[in-house]
Design an enzyme around this catalytic site. Structure first.
Site, PDB file in Angstrom:
ATOM      1  N   ARG A   1      -2.717  21.890  -2.781  1.00 14.15           N
ATOM      2  CA  ARG A   1      -1.406  21.551  -3.378  1.00 14.15           C
ATOM      3  C   ARG A   1      -0.418  20.963  -2.375  1.00 14.15           C
ATOM      4  NH1 ARG A   1      -1.827  26.501  -6.433  1.00 14.15           N
ATOM      5  NH2 ARG A   1      -2.651  26.001  -8.483  1.00 14.15           N
TER       6      ARG A   1
ATOM      7  N   GLU B   1      11.182   4.813  -7.027  1.00 15.69           N
ATOM      8  CA  GLU B   1      11.217   3.507  -7.692  1.00 15.69           C
ATOM      9  C   GLU B   1      11.720   3.590  -9.129  1.00 15.69           C
ATOM     10  OE1 GLU B   1       8.147   0.754  -6.365  1.00 15.69           O
ATOM     11  OE2 GLU B   1       8.194  -0.208  -8.323  1.00 15.69           O
TER      12      GLU B   1
ATOM     13  N   HIS C   1      -0.383 -10.377  -6.778  1.00 16.34           N
ATOM     14  CA  HIS C   1      -1.448  -9.553  -7.377  1.00 16.34           C
ATOM     15  C   HIS C   1      -2.320 -10.394  -8.306  1.00 16.34           C
ATOM     16  CE1 HIS C   1       0.813  -5.520  -6.612  1.00 16.34           C
ATOM     17  NE2 HIS C   1       0.056  -5.870  -5.598  1.00 16.34           N
TER      18      HIS C   1
ATOM     19  N   LYS D   1      13.425  -1.066   5.045  1.00 15.93           N
ATOM     20  CA  LYS D   1      12.651  -0.326   4.042  1.00 15.93           C
ATOM     21  C   LYS D   1      13.187   1.105   3.915  1.00 15.93           C
ATOM     22  CE  LYS D   1       8.349   0.892   1.959  1.00 15.93           C
ATOM     23  NZ  LYS D   1       6.928   0.697   1.775  1.00 15.93           N
TER      24      LYS D   1
ATOM     25  N   ASN E   1       8.839  -5.350  -4.026  1.00 19.54           N
ATOM     26  CA  ASN E   1       7.657  -6.047  -4.553  1.00 19.54           C
ATOM     27  C   ASN E   1       7.899  -7.543  -4.709  1.00 19.54           C
ATOM     28  OD1 ASN E   1       6.038  -3.715  -4.781  1.00 19.54           O
ATOM     29  ND2 ASN E   1       7.205  -3.117  -6.590  1.00 19.54           N
TER      30      ASN E   1
ATOM     31  N   ARG F   1      14.052   0.183  -5.585  1.00 19.78           N
ATOM     32  CA  ARG F   1      12.848   0.058  -4.747  1.00 19.78           C
ATOM     33  C   ARG F   1      11.922  -1.057  -5.234  1.00 19.78           C
ATOM     34  NH1 ARG F   1       9.084   4.805  -2.018  1.00 19.78           N
ATOM     35  NH2 ARG F   1       7.571   3.360  -1.111  1.00 19.78           N
TER      36      ARG F   1
ATOM     37  N   LYS G   1       4.464   6.130  -0.558  1.00 24.66           N
ATOM     38  CA  LYS G   1       3.574   5.776  -1.663  1.00 24.66           C
ATOM     39  C   LYS G   1       2.149   6.011  -1.180  1.00 24.66           C
ATOM     40  CE  LYS G   1       6.059   2.334  -4.406  1.00 24.66           C
ATOM     41  NZ  LYS G   1       6.093   0.925  -4.841  1.00 24.66           N
TER      42      LYS G   1
ATOM     43  N   HIS H   1       5.051 -10.030  -5.163  1.00 20.63           N
ATOM     44  CA  HIS H   1       3.838  -9.268  -5.468  1.00 20.63           C
ATOM     45  C   HIS H   1       3.298  -9.543  -6.873  1.00 20.63           C
ATOM     46  CE1 HIS H   1       4.961  -7.292  -1.794  1.00 20.63           C
ATOM     47  NE2 HIS H   1       3.990  -6.409  -1.866  1.00 20.63           N
TER      48      HIS H   1
ATOM     49  N   GLU I   1       4.956  -9.613   4.972  1.00 15.98           N
ATOM     50  CA  GLU I   1       5.791  -8.470   4.542  1.00 15.98           C
ATOM     51  C   GLU I   1       7.059  -8.395   5.401  1.00 15.98           C
ATOM     52  OE1 GLU I   1       5.131  -6.828   1.828  1.00 15.98           O
ATOM     53  OE2 GLU I   1       2.964  -6.844   1.510  1.00 15.98           O
TER      54      GLU I   1
ATOM     55  N   HIS J   1      -4.153  -9.212   1.058  1.00 18.89           N
ATOM     56  CA  HIS J   1      -2.974  -8.867   0.259  1.00 18.89           C
ATOM     57  C   HIS J   1      -1.721  -9.608   0.758  1.00 18.89           C
ATOM     58  CE1 HIS J   1      -0.115  -6.356  -1.932  1.00 18.89           C
ATOM     59  NE2 HIS J   1       0.493  -6.088  -0.791  1.00 18.89           N
TER      60      HIS J   1
HETATM   61  P1  NAD Z   1      -6.648  -2.449   5.836  1.00 19.51           P
HETATM   62  O1  NAD Z   1      -6.220  -1.055   5.917  1.00 19.51           O
HETATM   63  O2  NAD Z   1      -7.867  -2.743   5.030  1.00 19.51           O
HETATM   64  O3  NAD Z   1      -6.850  -3.010   7.317  1.00 19.51           O
HETATM   65  C1  NAD Z   1      -7.285  -4.342   7.493  1.00 19.51           C
HETATM   66  C2  NAD Z   1      -8.497  -4.434   8.419  1.00 19.51           C
HETATM   67  O4  NAD Z   1      -8.068  -4.296   9.762  1.00 19.51           O
HETATM   68  C3  NAD Z   1      -9.527  -3.337   8.195  1.00 19.51           C
HETATM   69  O5  NAD Z   1     -10.813  -3.860   8.347  1.00 19.51           O
HETATM   70  C4  NAD Z   1      -9.227  -2.356   9.326  1.00 19.51           C
HETATM   71  O6  NAD Z   1     -10.318  -1.559   9.670  1.00 19.51           O
HETATM   72  C5  NAD Z   1      -8.837  -3.290  10.427  1.00 19.51           C
HETATM   73  N1  NAD Z   1      -7.974  -2.747  11.471  1.00 19.51           N
HETATM   74  C6  NAD Z   1      -6.960  -1.889  11.304  1.00 19.51           C
HETATM   75  N2  NAD Z   1      -6.275  -1.756  12.435  1.00 19.51           N
HETATM   76  C7  NAD Z   1      -6.888  -2.528  13.357  1.00 19.51           C
HETATM   77  C8  NAD Z   1      -6.631  -2.819  14.718  1.00 19.51           C
HETATM   78  N3  NAD Z   1      -5.584  -2.325  15.356  1.00 19.51           N
HETATM   79  N4  NAD Z   1      -7.485  -3.657  15.361  1.00 19.51           N
HETATM   80  C9  NAD Z   1      -8.529  -4.229  14.698  1.00 19.51           C
HETATM   81  N5  NAD Z   1      -8.808  -4.017  13.409  1.00 19.51           N
HETATM   82  C10 NAD Z   1      -7.984  -3.170  12.739  1.00 19.51           C
HETATM   83  O7  NAD Z   1      -5.494  -3.395   5.271  1.00 19.51           O
HETATM   84  P2  NAD Z   1      -3.887  -3.359   5.399  1.00 19.51           P
HETATM   85  O8  NAD Z   1      -3.452  -4.747   5.214  1.00 19.51           O
HETATM   86  O9  NAD Z   1      -3.447  -2.600   6.594  1.00 19.51           O
HETATM   87  O10 NAD Z   1      -3.444  -2.494   4.131  1.00 19.51           O
HETATM   88  C11 NAD Z   1      -3.694  -2.932   2.821  1.00 19.51           C
HETATM   89  C12 NAD Z   1      -3.581  -1.722   1.920  1.00 19.51           C
HETATM   90  O11 NAD Z   1      -2.257  -1.215   1.998  1.00 19.51           O
HETATM   91  C13 NAD Z   1      -3.836  -2.035   0.454  1.00 19.51           C
HETATM   92  O12 NAD Z   1      -4.693  -1.044  -0.072  1.00 19.51           O
HETATM   93  C14 NAD Z   1      -2.456  -1.948  -0.186  1.00 19.51           C
HETATM   94  O13 NAD Z   1      -2.514  -1.521  -1.522  1.00 19.51           O
HETATM   95  C15 NAD Z   1      -1.798  -0.920   0.699  1.00 19.51           C
HETATM   96  N6  NAD Z   1      -0.322  -0.993   0.700  1.00 19.51           N
HETATM   97  C16 NAD Z   1       0.357   0.162   0.496  1.00 19.51           C
HETATM   98  C17 NAD Z   1       1.735   0.164   0.533  1.00 19.51           C
HETATM   99  C18 NAD Z   1       2.492   1.455   0.369  1.00 19.51           C
HETATM  100  O14 NAD Z   1       3.717   1.426   0.258  1.00 19.51           O
HETATM  101  N7  NAD Z   1       1.817   2.585   0.388  1.00 19.51           N
HETATM  102  C19 NAD Z   1       2.436  -1.024   0.792  1.00 19.51           C
HETATM  103  C20 NAD Z   1       1.712  -2.194   1.027  1.00 19.51           C
HETATM  104  C21 NAD Z   1       0.317  -2.165   0.988  1.00 19.51           C
HETATM  105  N1  GLY Z   2       5.434  -1.619  -0.715  1.00 17.06           N
HETATM  106  C1  GLY Z   2       6.366  -1.365  -1.751  1.00 17.06           C
HETATM  107  C2  GLY Z   2       6.969  -0.013  -1.687  1.00 17.06           C
HETATM  108  O1  GLY Z   2       6.713   0.751  -0.790  1.00 17.06           O
HETATM  109  O2  GLY Z   2       7.715   0.329  -2.566  1.00 17.06           O
END
Ligand code: NAD
Ligand code: GLY
Length: 370
Positions: free
Chosen positions: A119, A235, A250, A225, A243, A239, A141, A246, A183, A263
């Site tokens: 939990r 949100e 998307h 942020k 996006n 918030r 998130k 986005h 971003e 992305h």
């Molecule tokens: P990712 O986590 O897939 O990382 C991209 C690639 O880089 C992966 O292959 C990873 O292993 C590699 N990598 C990571 N750090 C590295 C480093 N220092 N050196 C070499 N390689 C490295 O992709 P991302 O772009 O970081 O994240 C995308 C994800 O984030 C999506 O799932 C998206 O939905 C999510 N997201 C979440 C939020 C939120 O608010 N929670 C906001 C934006 C995106």
């Molecule tokens: N990446 C959008 C949010 O965190 O709300």
């Protein structure tokens, strides 16, 4: 080292930004933590797993490395189940600490595991991609994907801290750097025209990972942020402006098949489309549209959207967006550079943007992002 504070009803915590933070991770471990699960993937582990494990062990706690497969395709309930099974099998208790070492995929899934294990247990974000350092690790998130769509299962659950080591970006592929920069400039578009202008002046430095430029861009992005999340953690209103780009982005990701464009690349291109739509519906000057297009190109992201199967498919894909209310697609729009609003738009201007994209794409259809 620079610190930005996040204050929400769900928790307040520091974001610490600087070179070498990875080796100081032990300082971020709460004194009463029972033990630590370090969650990462093989790619990140190869570069930084052992250093992170050693730094965490400096706190005197036992550290268990928990590796999950790399990639968006593994941001699933099955991977979440594997994390939970491991924690239960190894008898982690409620005072444990989960540490997410990786990009947004690792951060989102580890945060969700922390939200529901026993939990709720504490977790620390150690983002290693630029996108994760300026966006996904901040604001709570968390979640996983479902076959019906991205991030459809999850929770708002704040970490106890975010430790950003800017040095870790040196091993990041340049395409991932560009995706993260999309971003960064998003914050300028929606909240801070001066920051946008600063990004215009420093686009080349940012792509080259100039330490001073990077530190400033990450800190300013986190500050902006944190302000938004502090005002609207769950949100219910403001918030949603985070996006920007986005809704179109998307649609590009889903229409081409997830993984074809990163992305951030899709968001960059989506911001150009959202700027065009803003110009047609709420008065964004055309020179601002051109500045956004030029900056998206300067950071190395594509500015020409793929045609997909025409405007109708675009609309169908955008209907799946989480901002859709009572069947109406709502867009983040810019009345001016540095200010954003969320609203539905008349069909005419939307069709114009989608049709224009098809015309533009006709000359470069199928061109993959740089
Ligand atoms: P990712 O986590 O897939 O990382 C991209 C690639 O880089 C992966 O292959 C990873 O292993 C590699 N990598 C990571 N750090 C590295 C480093 N220092 N050196 C070499 N390689 C490295 O992709 P991302 O772009 O970081 O994240 C995308 C994800 O984030 C999506 O799932 C998206 O939905 C999510 N997201 C979440 C939020 C939120 O608010 N929670 C906001 C934006 C995106
Ligand atoms: N990446 C959008 C949010 O965190 O709300």
């Amino acid at each position: 080292m620079q610190q930005v504070d996040v204050n929400t009803a769900g928790g307040s915590y520091p974001i610490r930004i600087g070179k070498g933070r990875l080796d100081a991770l032990g300082d971020a471990v709460p004194a009463d933590a029972s033990r630590i699960a370090l969650v990462t993937n093989p790619t990140v582990a190869e570069h930084y797993g052992e250093r992170a494990r050693r730094a965490l062990a400096d706190s005197g706690k036992e550290v268990t490395l928990l590796t999950v497969p790399d990639g968006e395709a593994h941001k699933t309930m099955a991977t979440l189940q594997h994390i939970l099974d491991t924690l239960l099998q190894q008898r982690f208790d409620r005072r444990c600490l989960l540490v997410a070492l990786g990009g947004g995929v690792i951060g989102d899934i580890t945060g969700f595991a922390a939200a529901i294990f026993l939990r709720g247990v504490r977790f620390l974000q150690v983002p290693t991609t630029l996108l994760a350092q300026v966006d996904s690790s901040v604001g709570g998130k968390t979640g996983v994907n479902h076959v019906s769509g991205k991030n459809l299962i999850g929770a708002f659950y704040q970490p106890i801290g975010v430790e950003i080591d800017t040095d870790l970006l040196r091993t990041l592929p340049s395409r991932e750097v560009s995706a993260g920069l999309a971003e960064v400039i998003k914050y300028g578009c929606i909240l801070d025209a001066e920051f946008f202008a600063w990004c215009e002046q420093h686009a080349a430095d940012l792509r080259a990972l100039d330490p001073a430029a990077l530190q400033y861009a990450i800190a300013r992005s986190c500050e902006l942020k944190a302000q938004v999340v502090g005002r609207d953690e769950r949100e219910s209103g403001e918030r949603a402006i985070l996006n920007f780009g986005h809704t179109f982005g998307h649609a590009i990701e889903a229409g081409l098949g997830f993984g074809e464009w990163l992305h951030g690349e899709a968001v960059g291109c989506g911001m150009v489309m959202a700027a065009q739509l803003s110009s047609l519906t709420c008065g964004l000057p055309t020179n601002a549209v051109e500045r956004i297009r030029a900056l998206v190109a300067a950071i190395g992201c594509p500015v020409q959207a793929p045609p997909l199967n025409g405007p109708q498919q675009w609309v169908e894909l955008m209907q799946g967006d989480k901002k859709v209310t009572a069947g109406q697609i709502r867009f983040v729009l810019l009345p001016e550079l540095g200010r954003a609003q969320v609203s539905a738009v008349p069909n005419g201007p939307l069709q114009e943007v989608l049709e224009a994209t098809r015309n533009l794409a006709a000359s470069s259809a199928g061109v993959p992002p740089a």
